[in-house]
Write an enzyme that holds these catalytic residues in place. Structure first.
Site, short mmCIF file in Angstrom:
data_model
loop_
_atom_site.label_atom_id
_atom_site.label_comp_id
_atom_site.label_asym_id
_atom_site.label_seq_id
_atom_site.Cartn_x
_atom_site.Cartn_y
_atom_site.Cartn_z
N GLU A 92 3.11 4.75 -3.93
CA GLU A 92 3.20 5.61 -5.11
C GLU A 92 4.60 6.23 -5.30
O GLU A 92 4.91 6.52 -6.48
CB GLU A 92 2.12 6.71 -5.01
CG GLU A 92 0.70 6.23 -5.18
CD GLU A 92 0.17 5.43 -4.00
OE1 GLU A 92 -0.69 4.56 -4.20
OE2 GLU A 92 0.64 5.67 -2.88
N ASP A 120 0.85 -1.19 0.00
CA ASP A 120 0.00 0.00 0.00
C ASP A 120 0.88 1.24 0.00
O ASP A 120 2.10 1.16 0.19
CB ASP A 120 -0.91 -0.04 1.23
CG ASP A 120 -2.10 0.90 1.13
OD1 ASP A 120 -2.45 1.29 -0.01
OD2 ASP A 120 -2.70 1.22 2.16
N ASP A 125 -8.70 3.79 -2.71
CA ASP A 125 -9.63 4.37 -1.74
C ASP A 125 -10.88 4.91 -2.43
O ASP A 125 -11.12 6.13 -2.47
CB ASP A 125 -8.93 5.48 -0.96
CG ASP A 125 -7.77 4.96 -0.14
OD1 ASP A 125 -7.71 3.73 0.09
OD2 ASP A 125 -6.91 5.76 0.27
#
Length: 949
Positions: free
Chosen positions: A449, A446, A526
């Site tokens: 990025e 998670d 999300d």
């Protein structure tokens, strides 16, 4: 982003490179159009060759590679086997670096295609021909036009745009569709929109997730599939992959309806033109470049339950018990960051999760796999072994001055590994191996990025100017940002393989670049728990699938929490047909497991999950097809029905594999929805009701509805979904077949469910003829033996007389279910040798949707007065009270004639509305509902109105 228009304005200052206005200088580039582009011109036979190679064209020691030299940019062109053309724009007189983070095979090791070169008499144009493409390069401006050998223009640099190595503007017909580019908000067809290719945590506190029009999002995949040609007979698909890791901006006819543009923040554009003509050809070729998803472990195709907030081991044990007590199948339970010790990745809180091995063992004994999260931000914590190894090895991202780059994450001050450094990847792999050996079955990557805090939808990440190793070719995070998650996922897979060489790794990854499909499943991140968010999920999944990433899903119920029962039930339906199927939400909101929304939603969830599990043999086979061919698992309508122009841009319904059309309901309060059926015959999946396409129909939309139709010619392998987990799947193999006059095939793939051992493939071939149908179960190829078992063959529809069934020429017993209108044959699995099954019956369909009888079986309470008769009143019988028969005290049974494939409502009474049923506690009962399908509906009455009063 108005740079397409800006590029036109700059042209006035670039006269020395201005493209020639002439298109007839000796090489046929097609008839000119008003917009300055060219139309299709057929290329018959080999390209005419004069033997001229102009001075501005250089050949190299690699015969498939030429270089066109210009004043501002050079164009490198390579032709490769199997319909691939590489077009690379670089600054003039520079030697480009050969590096790709995405390709599975380096370009210099790929099979070349033979090319020929020609030029016009005046040397203004050069033509390079391969067996697939004809590329024309114009000397002035280095403008490139590429056609396929049928003459269709696929790539056409605009003639009035200043040349640049890092951006292109191209002519685009107004009927051209664009899809792909990873996960994107908005419609399936990206035409008329902009897109930024930059891995981004787009969390917006105002929405509890990403905003409705957020761009960019987590996946940065610079590949699109385009379709040109208004008429079905003219339609041609092609792909364009821009193999540049820097940030990119796409303007897909948003600024100018006749043009698309691509701009890179890096110094050049390295593009791969990928031939069609069908989308399946494009994806096969693209996936041969960037890789395919290996067949995942079978348990990963089951239902997964997660949330941020399962706070200790006892809660996890209770969660496992709740699934089994509620008879809801599930295969995996997940731990978010709450399990860590002070948010240190790879650790467990010693008080709340002090015995992870024991937890993993208990869950495994109950049929659950355990997944944990692993975040890239590593806490600055001298004395913690991971931190100290990272620092000692110099494996972290550094500031331009050489000092460690420290950023804020969940773990407060944190270091980030430089995943472009082999030693950093090795350290991460070693830690994953240690983690997996503690009983962990999969890893969730998670915030990679990578994200730094605060999360605000503002693209907070590490700076672009940080220097990185670049696998030996030094660069900065401006180039490394987009591939950060890809390289982390690669290291994670290597760590899992080291820990368990006999298992297939499972990784879920939020961010990624082209090639992420080789390493991990992905999800939509999300997505807020809202109706607009649910409505965007299917187009996002389809766009991601068309980006070469098949293992995709979303957070069932939405990430932000507080989903209504209706929203959760609708999301559960969509999740059940998504390749990756997980419920997840953030910390804080109330529980959101299937039983958290009341008995109706629990029943719906249980039924949806069971239906998903029943399709496991089909799903396994689809993933095998992807691994062999690059085909998506969840497919847009245009993929399976490319010839139907009206379905080209449809994104609110999809094909699950080649045979199942699914149309999830995503609008609040919907009581109906439209379904667009392509040409041919379609069967409602549960009832066999027939609809002839092409046609748009309106279907009922009860809370339990998931409109699903089966394509004629389908061969659907199933098993019983009434299991606790995929570990219990087995027993009878059900084959539901829908014979067509056109022969169809399906390859059934079977294995042990995990590992790299034996696999078998069985080709099933089905066809209908005047006297019935034939199913050929081919010889089993491979070394997996499923053992002795029964095959139950169900033929849809058989309305007329059945004359007989033969298996291998021997008469076989059968059942003709005249209510369901199916022919059922139970037989022993013929084994490795296979068998031919001849089905002799009248193929006439008497009526498409004849009514049928549903059997009702109802338990009544002890308070039921002795001698009273239980009745049913239904929308199907005008709400009249029809008596049921007493089977024994406490149980009544009867039949109700209903519309085939139609929803109906009903209630139980004892003959009058004064005696109508009540819910527990004498609460007013809502209408029950069911779908018109053959079978038994088992209900329970809790109380009667007159008894309550």
């Amino acid at each position: 982003m108005r740079w397409i228009v800006g590029a036109l304005l700059v042209l006035a200052g670039c006269a020395s490179e201005q493209p020639s206005s002439s298109h007839d200088a000796g090489v046929d580039v097609g008839p000119a159009r008003v917009d300055g582009g060219v139309d299709a011109a057929p290329v018959d036979g080999p390209c005419a060759m004069s033997g001229r190679v102009p001075s501005w064209i250089e050949t190299t020691d690699r015969a498939h590679h030429v270089i066109a030299r210009g004043a501002i940019r050079d164009v490198h062109l390579w032709a490769f086997d199997d319909g691939l053309l590489r077009v690379r724009y670089v600054p003039a007189s520079t030697a480009p670096i050969e590096r790709s983070f995405a390709l599975v095979t380096p370009a210099n090791e790929m099979a070349p295609a033979a090319i020929t070169i020609d030029a016009t008499d005046d040397g203004a144009f050069a033509t390079i021909c391969s067996d697939t493409f004809v590329a024309t390069i114009e000397r002035e401006g280095m403008r490139v036009v590429v056609r396929d050998r049928a003459g269709t223009v696929l790539l056409e640099d605009a003639p009035d745009v200043a040349p640049s190595a890092r951006e292109v503007v191209r002519i685009s017909p107004r009927d051209e569709l664009f899809t792909g580019l990873g996960e994107r908000t908005g419609p399936f067809d990206r035409r008329g929109r902009r897109a930024i290719v930059w891995t981004t945590d787009a969390y917006d506190p105002a929405h509890g997730g990403f905003a409705p029009d957020a761009d960019p999002l987590y996946l940065a995949i610079p590949f699109f599939v385009a379709v040109r040609g208004a008429a079905a007979s003219e339609a041609v698909a092609y792909g364009l992959f821009t193999d540049v890791a820097y940030r990119q901006e796409y303007d897909l006819a948003a600024s100018d309806p006749d043009r698309y543009g691509i701009r890179s923040a890096g110094p050049e554009l390295d593009q791969w033109l990928i031939a069609g003509p069908h989308p399946r050809d494009v994806l096969r070729r693209y996936s041969s470049l960037t890789g395919r998803t290996p067949r995942p472990p079978r348990w990963s195709l089951g239902f997964h339950q997660s949330r941020w907030g399962y706070h200790d081991v006892a809660r996890m044990d209770r969660l496992a018990s709740d699934f089994r007590a509620n008879d809801v199948p599930a295969d995996a339970l997940w731990l978010d960051i709450q399990h860590m010790d002070a948010f240190r990745t790879f650790t467990f809180d010693p008080l709340r999760f002090g015995d992870p091995e024991g937890l993993a063992s208990r869950l495994d004994a109950r049929g659950f796999s355990l997944i944990v999260i692993a975040d890239p931000g590593l806490k600055v914590d001298p004395g913690w072994s991971v931190h100290d190894r990272v620092v000692a090895g110099g494996l972290y991202l550094r500031n331009p001055d050489g000092t460690p780059h420290v950023a804020s994450t969940w773990a407060s001050d944190s270091l980030f590994l430089d995943f472009t450094m082999p030693a950093a990847r090795a350290l991460w792999s070693e830690e994953i191996t240690r983690l997996a050996r503690r009983g962990i079955d999969g890893i969730w990557l998670d915030v990679n990025e990578p994200t730094t805090f605060p999360e605000s939808g503002g693209e907070n990440t590490v700076p672009n100017d940080l220097p990185i190793h670049g696998d030996g070719i030094a660069t900065t995070m401006a180039e490394g940002h987009n591939v950060y998650a890809l390289l982390q996922a690669r290291a994670t897979r290597e760590g899992l393989r080291e820990a368990h060489p006999d298992r297939r790794p499972f990784i879920l990854c939020r961010a990624g670049f082209a090639g992420i499909q080789r390493e991990a499943a992905v999800w939509t991140g999300d997505a807020p728990s809202t109706w607009w968010s649910l409505e965007q999920v299917l187009p996002m999944l389809l766009g991601t699938s068309m980006s070469g990433v098949p293992f995709v899903g979303s957070d069932v119920g939405g990430y932000s929490g507080h989903a209504t029962p209706e929203l959760f039930a609708r999301w559960m339906a969509l999740g059940s047909i998504s390749p990756f199927f997980r419920a997840h939400q953030t910390n804080g909101p109330p529980d959101a497991e299937p039983w958290s929304f009341g008995s109706e939603v629990l029943d719906i969830s249980r039924a949806r999950i069971r239906a998903r599990y029943a399709l496991t043999p089909y799903l396994v086979s689809l993933f095998d097809e992807h691994e062999r061919t690059g085909a998506p698992v969840l497919r847009p309508m245009m993929y399976e029905h490319f010839e139907d122009r009206a379905l080209r841009d449809v994104g609110d319904q999809a094909m699950l594999g080649p045979f199942l059309l699914v149309a999830p309901i995503t609008r609040e309060g919907a009581t109906t929805r439209e379904v667009r059926l392509p040409s041919g015959r379609w069967y409602e999946v549960d009832s066999g009701a027939i609809v002839e396409g092409p046609r748009t129909i309106e279907v009922g939309a009860t809370l339990a509805a998931l409109p699903t139709f089966v394509r004629e010619g389908a061969i659907l392998p199933r098993v019983s979904g009434d299991v606790a987990s995929t570990r219990e799947l087995g027993g009878t193999l059900f084959l539901d077949v829908y014979p067509s006059a056109r022969e169809s095939t399906f390859t059934l793939v079977e294995d042990a469910g995990d590992g790299y051992g034996a696999t078998s493939r069985t080709t099933l071939t089905l066809g209908r003829h005047e006297a019935g149908a034939r199913l050929v179960i081919g010889a089993r190829e491979g070394d997996f033996d499923p053992g002795a078992r029964t095959i139950e063959l169900r033929v849809w529809r058989v309305d007329g007389v059945v004359r007989g069934v033969r298996v291998g020429g021997v008469e076989q017993a059968f059942v003709h279910d005249e209510n369901e209108r199916t022919l059922i044959v139970r037989m022993a699995d013929p084994g490795a040798a296979g068998a031919t099954i001849e089905l002799d019956y009248d193929v006439t369909i008497i009526e498409p949707s004849p009514p049928l009888d549903v059997v009702l079986e109802v338990e009544v309470p002890e308070s039921t007065p002795v001698g009273s008769v239980v009745h049913v009143a239904s929308s199907a019988n005008g709400w009249t009270h029809a008596p049921l028969e007493v089977v024994h005290p406490g149980l009544a049974r009867g039949t109700l004639r209903v519309g085939r494939g139609e929803w109906f409502e009903y209630k139980y009474t004892r003959g009058t509305w004064d005696t109508v049923e009540k819910w527990p506690g004498c609460v007013e009962a809502t209408n029950r509902y069911g779908l018109g399908r053959a079978g038994v509906r088992r209900d329970r009455v809790f109380e009667w109105r007159d008894v309550c009063e």
